[in-house]
Design an enzyme around this catalytic site. Sequence first.
Site, mmCIF file in Angstrom:
data_model
loop_
_atom_site.group_PDB
_atom_site.id
_atom_site.type_symbol
_atom_site.label_atom_id
_atom_site.label_comp_id
_atom_site.label_asym_id
_atom_site.label_seq_id
_atom_site.Cartn_x
_atom_site.Cartn_y
_atom_site.Cartn_z
ATOM 1 N N TYR A 174 3.151 0.732 8.446
ATOM 2 C CA TYR A 174 3.163 -0.026 7.190
ATOM 3 C C TYR A 174 4.083 -1.219 7.379
ATOM 4 O O TYR A 174 5.212 -1.072 7.881
ATOM 5 C CB TYR A 174 3.667 0.863 6.048
ATOM 6 N N ASP A 219 8.929 -4.692 13.896
ATOM 7 C CA ASP A 219 9.260 -4.501 12.485
ATOM 8 C C ASP A 219 10.367 -3.463 12.382
ATOM 9 O O ASP A 219 10.141 -2.259 12.545
ATOM 10 C CB ASP A 219 8.016 -4.072 11.705
ATOM 11 N N LYS A 261 15.752 -3.678 3.792
ATOM 12 C CA LYS A 261 16.485 -2.461 3.430
ATOM 13 C C LYS A 261 18.000 -2.587 3.655
ATOM 14 O O LYS A 261 18.691 -3.134 2.814
ATOM 15 C CB LYS A 261 15.880 -1.264 4.142
HETATM 16 N N1 PLP Z 1 7.976 -2.903 7.070
HETATM 17 C C1 PLP Z 1 8.344 -1.619 7.110
HETATM 18 C C2 PLP Z 1 8.490 -0.929 8.429
HETATM 19 C C3 PLP Z 1 8.603 -0.923 5.929
HETATM 20 O O1 PLP Z 1 8.978 0.364 5.987
HETATM 21 C C4 PLP Z 1 8.463 -1.601 4.699
HETATM 22 C C5 PLP Z 1 8.704 -0.888 3.438
HETATM 23 O O2 PLP Z 1 8.915 0.282 3.371
HETATM 24 C C6 PLP Z 1 8.073 -2.939 4.702
HETATM 25 C C7 PLP Z 1 7.851 -3.566 5.910
HETATM 26 C C8 PLP Z 1 7.915 -3.689 3.423
HETATM 27 O O3 PLP Z 1 9.168 -3.920 2.853
HETATM 28 P P1 PLP Z 1 9.286 -4.194 1.280
HETATM 29 O O4 PLP Z 1 8.974 -2.917 0.589
HETATM 30 O O5 PLP Z 1 10.718 -4.639 1.110
HETATM 31 O O6 PLP Z 1 8.313 -5.283 0.956
#
Ligand code: PLP
Length: 438
Positions: free
Chosen positions: A145, A240, A272
């Site tokens: 994700y 990511d 985060k």
């Molecule tokens: N990338 C990863 C690995 C994530 O776990 C998340 C959210 O949980 C995101 C991107 C998206 O972040 P946001 O919820 O701050 O848009």
Amino acid sequence: MTPRTESQRWHERAQLSIPGGVSSPVRAFSAVGGTPMYMKRGVGSRVIDIDDNSYVDCIGSWGPMIMGHAHPEVVQRVGEVAADSSSFGAPHQHEVQLAEEIIRRVAPVERVRFVSSGTEAVMTALRIARAATGRNLIVKFAGCYHGHMDSLLVQAGSGVATLAMANSPGVPPGHVEDTIVVAYNDAEALRQVFDAHGENIAAVITESAAANMGVVPPTTEFSDAVFTLAQEHGALVILDEVMTGFRVSPAGWWGLVDGPAGRVPDLVTFGKVIGGGFPLAAVGGRRDVMELLAPTGPVYQAGTLSGNPVASIAGLTTLQLCQPDVYNHLDSFAHQLGEVVSEALSAEGVAHRLQRAGNLFSVFFTPDEVHNFADAKAQDTEAFARFFHSLLDNGVSIPPSAFEAWFISAAHDQDDLQIVADALVPAAKAAAGASRGS
Ligand code: PLP
């Protein structure tokens, strides 16, 4: 535990003004049933709902609260900065210091651009990668994700990669036709994709260690393939680290595993932890690539609240608190917690796999090792739902989905461990009941 009547009342009211009553879908308990708690306070490792029930919190706002809730230093510095105005829409010192701290910790990152969410960070990274390469295709992995932007909201392909289809109504097919989905941990499938499309691939994006299908660490062979194939074909690697960044080590997964193995990403996304509980995220990377961004380069990207001073000081203070002793504690506590979970489930004969990526872990209700999204989906989610509710009723809050990691904090201690251990006794029985179909 008092009945959650106030939460129930507010949830009914919320649904009259907010779709499903929630600002982000997983909070609604759709996967496990029941009513979500409405929270009023967090202190260290505990959260308290509006019915005055206290829970050991193993969600931590899905990652940001690594120092625990309402850490006094974070609260103090946030208050001081907010008192001088919560936003200027102009440069300020705290964002510079936060960028410097990120660069100091993660060697491949030479420049940082702040945004307000992980989704935005990833969206920006894709735009930079496409501009840098003059190519359009993006490779992502099933079960990873990366936020909710159109182009990455695509169905999981299985086995050999297929050109993906949208999996959410409202995403036009044209927005995902440049996305290729490959099974996670399948180096051979990735090789085939590069053989077929290599000259058109702008970037491979991967969760540095997958934690959004439950925790599924990458194999060494797979990680090597990601980096070497991208390099051979002139594509960028976007790591990511929104979830793992500054959580699993002082320099995230890169510092723990990829850096020591000599793997160098071109771009890294963060979120985060770097916002300390406020809306702040970032994309970072090599100077030449990052300076494609306006105003040094032609790639447009902007944000009214980007690098917001309150969010920046919360993130900076949090990172400054995240010293080696904190990581030692997170590692050791996560290890102990995982052990008690596994022991309790084994004692009841519940088939499960506990999988870890540094101090992140999750439990799959399946007898088999989980390597990818297809494996993760084969688990017994009903057993998980019983397990979840039993823990909750005994004062332990874990993510309300079988496909999420547990997050712990520097504030979790042996009292918390004892509460979880006690709660696990009935929870494991509940899981066993579900898996036996009773
Ligand atoms: N990338 C990863 C690995 C994530 O776990 C998340 C959210 O949980 C995101 C991107 C998206 O972040 P946001 O919820 O701050 O848009």
